[in-house]
Design a protein around this motif. Structure first.
Motif, PDB file in Angstrom:
ATOM      1  N   ILE A 127      -3.714   0.590  -8.761  1.00 51.56           N
ATOM      2  CA  ILE A 127      -4.065  -0.268  -7.627  1.00 51.56           C
ATOM      3  C   ILE A 127      -3.089  -1.439  -7.626  1.00 51.56           C
ATOM      4  O   ILE A 127      -2.902  -2.101  -8.645  1.00 51.56           O
ATOM      5  CB  ILE A 127      -5.507  -0.805  -7.715  1.00 51.56           C
ATOM      6  CG1 ILE A 127      -6.516   0.344  -7.718  1.00 51.56           C
ATOM      7  CG2 ILE A 127      -5.787  -1.762  -6.552  1.00 51.56           C
ATOM      8  CD1 ILE A 127      -7.962  -0.108  -7.912  1.00 51.56           C
ATOM      9  N   LYS A 128      -2.468  -1.699  -6.477  1.00 54.74           N
ATOM     10  CA  LYS A 128      -1.570  -2.842  -6.292  1.00 54.74           C
ATOM     11  C   LYS A 128      -2.216  -3.791  -5.293  1.00 54.74           C
ATOM     12  O   LYS A 128      -2.921  -3.363  -4.393  1.00 54.74           O
ATOM     13  CB  LYS A 128      -0.205  -2.403  -5.752  1.00 54.74           C
ATOM     14  CG  LYS A 128       0.636  -1.627  -6.740  1.00 54.74           C
ATOM     15  CD  LYS A 128       2.007  -1.337  -6.153  1.00 54.74           C
ATOM     16  CE  LYS A 128       2.871  -0.542  -7.085  1.00 54.74           C
ATOM     17  NZ  LYS A 128       3.467  -1.347  -8.141  1.00 54.74           N
ATOM     18  N   GLU A 129      -1.921  -5.074  -5.442  1.00 57.40           N
ATOM     19  CA  GLU A 129      -2.444  -6.089  -4.535  1.00 57.40           C
ATOM     20  C   GLU A 129      -1.349  -7.109  -4.250  1.00 57.40           C
ATOM     21  O   GLU A 129      -0.687  -7.588  -5.171  1.00 57.40           O
ATOM     22  CB  GLU A 129      -3.654  -6.768  -5.176  1.00 57.40           C
ATOM     23  CG  GLU A 129      -4.343  -7.774  -4.290  1.00 57.40           C
ATOM     24  CD  GLU A 129      -5.619  -8.286  -4.946  1.00 57.40           C
ATOM     25  OE1 GLU A 129      -5.578  -9.416  -5.494  1.00 57.40           O
ATOM     26  OE2 GLU A 129      -6.638  -7.572  -4.904  1.00 57.40           O
ATOM     27  N   LEU A 130      -1.183  -7.432  -2.982  1.00 59.01           N
ATOM     28  CA  LEU A 130      -0.207  -8.445  -2.589  1.00 59.01           C
ATOM     29  C   LEU A 130      -0.565  -9.780  -3.217  1.00 59.01           C
ATOM     30  O   LEU A 130      -1.718 -10.218  -3.182  1.00 59.01           O
ATOM     31  CB  LEU A 130      -0.192  -8.584  -1.057  1.00 59.01           C
ATOM     32  CG  LEU A 130       0.734  -9.661  -0.493  1.00 59.01           C
ATOM     33  CD1 LEU A 130       2.191  -9.333  -0.751  1.00 59.01           C
ATOM     34  CD2 LEU A 130       0.474  -9.847   0.994  1.00 59.01           C
ATOM     35  N   ARG A 145       0.835  -1.217   0.000  1.00 61.14           N
ATOM     36  CA  ARG A 145       0.000   0.000   0.000  1.00 61.14           C
ATOM     37  C   ARG A 145       0.863   1.257   0.000  1.00 61.14           C
ATOM     38  O   ARG A 145       0.540   2.254  -0.665  1.00 61.14           O
ATOM     39  CB  ARG A 145      -0.971  -0.008   1.188  1.00 61.14           C
ATOM     40  CG  ARG A 145      -1.916   1.191   1.211  1.00 61.14           C
ATOM     41  CD  ARG A 145      -2.752   1.283  -0.080  1.00 61.14           C
ATOM     42  NE  ARG A 145      -3.451   2.536  -0.214  1.00 61.14           N
ATOM     43  CZ  ARG A 145      -4.767   2.680  -0.216  1.00 61.14           C
ATOM     44  NH1 ARG A 145      -5.550   1.623  -0.107  1.00 61.14           N
ATOM     45  NH2 ARG A 145      -5.311   3.860  -0.346  1.00 61.14           N
ATOM     46  N   LEU A 146       1.965   1.243   0.725  1.00 61.05           N
ATOM     47  CA  LEU A 146       2.860   2.399   0.719  1.00 61.05           C
ATOM     48  C   LEU A 146       3.424   2.640  -0.681  1.00 61.05           C
ATOM     49  O   LEU A 146       3.537   3.793  -1.121  1.00 61.05           O
ATOM     50  CB  LEU A 146       3.991   2.201   1.734  1.00 61.05           C
ATOM     51  CG  LEU A 146       3.592   2.293   3.199  1.00 61.05           C
ATOM     52  CD1 LEU A 146       4.725   1.788   4.101  1.00 61.05           C
ATOM     53  CD2 LEU A 146       3.196   3.714   3.562  1.00 61.05           C
ATOM     54  N   GLY A 166     -10.477  -2.793  -4.332  1.00 57.56           N
ATOM     55  CA  GLY A 166      -9.192  -3.241  -4.862  1.00 57.56           C
ATOM     56  C   GLY A 166      -9.392  -4.089  -6.108  1.00 57.56           C
ATOM     57  O   GLY A 166     -10.502  -4.233  -6.630  1.00 57.56           O
ATOM     58  N   LEU A 167      -8.321  -4.680  -6.589  1.00 54.03           N
ATOM     59  CA  LEU A 167      -8.366  -5.456  -7.830  1.00 54.03           C
ATOM     60  C   LEU A 167      -9.321  -6.646  -7.754  1.00 54.03           C
ATOM     61  O   LEU A 167     -10.114  -6.871  -8.666  1.00 54.03           O
ATOM     62  CB  LEU A 167      -6.972  -5.949  -8.207  1.00 54.03           C
ATOM     63  CG  LEU A 167      -5.950  -4.870  -8.540  1.00 54.03           C
ATOM     64  CD1 LEU A 167      -4.599  -5.516  -8.862  1.00 54.03           C
ATOM     65  CD2 LEU A 167      -6.418  -4.000  -9.679  1.00 54.03           C
ATOM     66  N   SER A 168      -9.223  -7.414  -6.686  1.00 53.71           N
ATOM     67  CA  SER A 168     -10.084  -8.599  -6.565  1.00 53.71           C
ATOM     68  C   SER A 168     -11.551  -8.214  -6.529  1.00 53.71           C
ATOM     69  O   SER A 168     -12.383  -8.835  -7.201  1.00 53.71           O
ATOM     70  CB  SER A 168      -9.719  -9.424  -5.340  1.00 53.71           C
ATOM     71  OG  SER A 168      -8.428  -9.987  -5.498  1.00 53.71           O
ATOM     72  N   ARG A 192       0.508  -8.005  -7.855  1.00 52.50           N
ATOM     73  CA  ARG A 192      -0.133  -7.808  -9.147  1.00 52.50           C
ATOM     74  C   ARG A 192      -0.735  -6.418  -9.097  1.00 52.50           C
ATOM     75  O   ARG A 192      -1.019  -5.885  -8.014  1.00 52.50           O
ATOM     76  CB  ARG A 192      -1.170  -8.886  -9.437  1.00 52.50           C
ATOM     77  CG  ARG A 192      -2.336  -8.927  -8.511  1.00 52.50           C
ATOM     78  CD  ARG A 192      -3.192 -10.184  -8.753  1.00 52.50           C
ATOM     79  NE  ARG A 192      -4.542  -9.982  -8.268  1.00 52.50           N
ATOM     80  CZ  ARG A 192      -5.571  -9.603  -9.000  1.00 52.50           C
ATOM     81  NH1 ARG A 192      -5.431  -9.410 -10.291  1.00 52.50           N
ATOM     82  NH2 ARG A 192      -6.763  -9.439  -8.466  1.00 52.50           N
ATOM     83  N   PHE A 193      -0.906  -5.819 -10.249  1.00 54.22           N
ATOM     84  CA  PHE A 193      -1.392  -4.444 -10.272  1.00 54.22           C
ATOM     85  C   PHE A 193      -2.137  -4.167 -11.563  1.00 54.22           C
ATOM     86  O   PHE A 193      -2.036  -4.911 -12.539  1.00 54.22           O
ATOM     87  CB  PHE A 193      -0.240  -3.448 -10.101  1.00 54.22           C
ATOM     88  CG  PHE A 193       0.767  -3.483 -11.220  1.00 54.22           C
ATOM     89  CD1 PHE A 193       0.594  -2.701 -12.351  1.00 54.22           C
ATOM     90  CD2 PHE A 193       1.881  -4.293 -11.139  1.00 54.22           C
ATOM     91  CE1 PHE A 193       1.514  -2.747 -13.387  1.00 54.22           C
ATOM     92  CE2 PHE A 193       2.803  -4.342 -12.166  1.00 54.22           C
ATOM     93  CZ  PHE A 193       2.618  -3.559 -13.296  1.00 54.22           C
TER      94      PHE A 193
END
Length: 154
Positions: free
Chosen positions: A73-76, A19-20, A148-150, A87-88
């Motif tokens: 948007i980034k996702e772990l 997130r940072l 978020g992405l999901s 993934r983003f």
């Protein structure tokens, strides 16, 4: 110089690190973003191989001049010790007014001070219409209540 959280990562600190990074990139300040990387950081970004903070600043300055109205948007995806995979997706508009959604994956490796020393990114660009855009917030940090992405099915 250090940038918490520090490795080894757990689920909470890995999510925080992602997130940072998202927040920094959405701020679109190349000098500020570059401070999260080691002085000798190495990147592979699409076809480019980048070394060090000054090349990062040059790359990001060029990127954000081309990719207007940028929202990311980034996702772990996974983590282990000092590595994180994300993934983003990001949406942007080119100088002719055409919209794109870029999808990708990144592999990150950090030093003991929490600075990223290696980043490998694979990215694909998808042309979209303005009505297909999903990232609707004012430029800058994505609001906490924005999906978020999901949740967006991406």
């Amino acid at each position: 110089m250090s940038r918490p959280p520090f490795p080894p990562f757990n689920a909470e600190t890995a999510i925080q690190k992602v997130r940072l990074a998202e927040d920094a990139w959405n701020g679109q300040d190349p000098e500020k973003v570059a401070q999260a990387y080691t002085l000798s950081s190495q990147w592979r970004n699409r076809l480019e191989f980048i070394r060090g903070r000054q090349e990062i600043v040059t790359f990001l300055t060029r990127k954000w001049k081309r990719e207007q109205e940028y929202r990311l948007i980034k996702e772990l995806w996974a983590f282990h010790d000092n590595r994180i995979a994300v993934r983003f997706a990001y949406e942007w508009q080119d100088q002719t007014g055409e919209w794109f959604r870029s999808h990708g994956n990144e592999n990150w490796e950090f030093d003991e001070n929490g600075l990223m020393r290696y980043r490998a990114a694979s990215i694909n660009d998808q042309p979209i219409s303005a009505t297909d855009r999903l990232f609707h917030w004012s430029q800058g940090r994505r609001p906490d209540n924005h999906p978020g992405l999901s949740a967006l099915g991406l």
